[in-house]
Design a protein around this motif. Structure first.
Motif, short mmCIF file in Angstrom:
data_model
loop_
_atom_site.label_atom_id
_atom_site.label_comp_id
_atom_site.label_asym_id
_atom_site.label_seq_id
_atom_site.Cartn_x
_atom_site.Cartn_y
_atom_site.Cartn_z
N GLN A 1 0.84 -1.19 0.00
CA GLN A 1 0.00 0.00 0.00
C GLN A 1 0.88 1.24 0.00
O GLN A 1 1.84 1.35 0.76
N VAL A 2 0.57 2.16 -0.87
CA VAL A 2 1.30 3.41 -0.97
C VAL A 2 0.47 4.47 -0.27
O VAL A 2 -0.64 4.79 -0.70
N LEU A 3 1.00 4.98 0.83
CA LEU A 3 0.27 5.98 1.62
C LEU A 3 1.07 7.26 1.71
O LEU A 3 2.30 7.24 1.73
N GLU A 4 0.37 8.35 1.79
CA GLU A 4 1.02 9.62 2.04
C GLU A 4 1.13 9.79 3.55
O GLU A 4 0.19 9.50 4.28
N SER A 5 2.26 10.30 4.00
CA SER A 5 2.36 10.64 5.41
C SER A 5 1.65 11.96 5.63
O SER A 5 1.32 12.68 4.68
N ASP A 6 1.40 12.32 6.87
CA ASP A 6 0.75 13.59 7.16
C ASP A 6 1.57 14.75 6.64
O ASP A 6 1.05 15.73 6.11
N ASP A 7 2.91 14.65 6.80
CA ASP A 7 3.79 15.71 6.31
C ASP A 7 3.71 15.84 4.80
O ASP A 7 3.67 16.94 4.26
N ALA A 8 3.69 14.71 4.11
CA ALA A 8 3.64 14.74 2.65
C ALA A 8 2.31 15.31 2.18
O ALA A 8 2.26 16.08 1.22
#
Length: 187
Positions: free
Chosen positions: A166-173
């Motif tokens: 799974q490719v997730l964005e971090s909160d920072d990204a």
């Protein structure tokens, strides 16, 4: 298989999984070969670069492996075991591509030392039929998966997608998305 009913349902299951490999446009099979090339570039860049420099990076010499998921490469009992492993979709749906990578990785020195081009690679790969150690190949392919999973945050997004990570964005990204296209990868 000795039971006709079991044989029918096994064949039906096999065709459910592989019918796209037999479509006339061969789009699905070509896509898998390109995914294989991309995985090889990450796992074994030396071999990938060699294949590219010898006009073999289209991976056509693996066509039969992918088309019929190694049916001609192993004994009946081994292929039944391999297909059972593949049908679990563990550790990932495209585990058959990692099996290809594991086999090619093991053959790298032989291919490079003999300066094989596409024709010789194809012949060599075909000659491997019934001479591949299934147990060792499965162990190597699984180890490759776990190595890639452990460095998932450094992998290109399309490699994670091939492996079903799974490719997730971090909160920072997500917060800085407008300023930077960089994304964080996570399981």
């Amino acid at each position: 298989m000795e039971n006709e009913v079991d044989a029918f349902w096994a064949f039906a299951g096999l065709m459910d999984r592989m019918h796209k490999n037999f479509e006339m446009d061969q789009k699905h099979i070509r896509n898998q070969l390109m995914q294989l090339r991309d995985l090889l570039m990450i796992v074994n860049p030396r071999l990938a670069n060699y294949l590219e420099s010898h006009q073999s990076d289209n991976m056509y010499f693996c066509f039969r492996w992918v088309l019929i998921q190694f049916k001609r490469e192993f004994s009946f009992s081994d292929i039944m075991r391999l297909w059972e492993v593949l049908w679990t979709d563990l550790p990932c749906e495209n585990f058959h591509l990692l099996i290809c990578v594991a086999i090619l990785d093991k053959q790298m020195n032989f291919i490079i030392e003999n300066k094989f081009g596409l024709t010789e690679i194809l012949k060599h790969v075909n000659d491997l039929s019934t001479h591949i150690d299934l147990e060792q190949t499965l162990i190597s392919a699984e180890a490759i998966y776990h190595q890639l999973a452990a460095s998932q945050d450094k992998l290109p997004r399309h490699i994670c997608a091939i492996l079903g990570m799974q490719v997730l964005e971090s909160d920072d990204a997500a917060a800085s998305r407008e300023g930077s296209p960089t994304k964080t990868l996570a399981l």
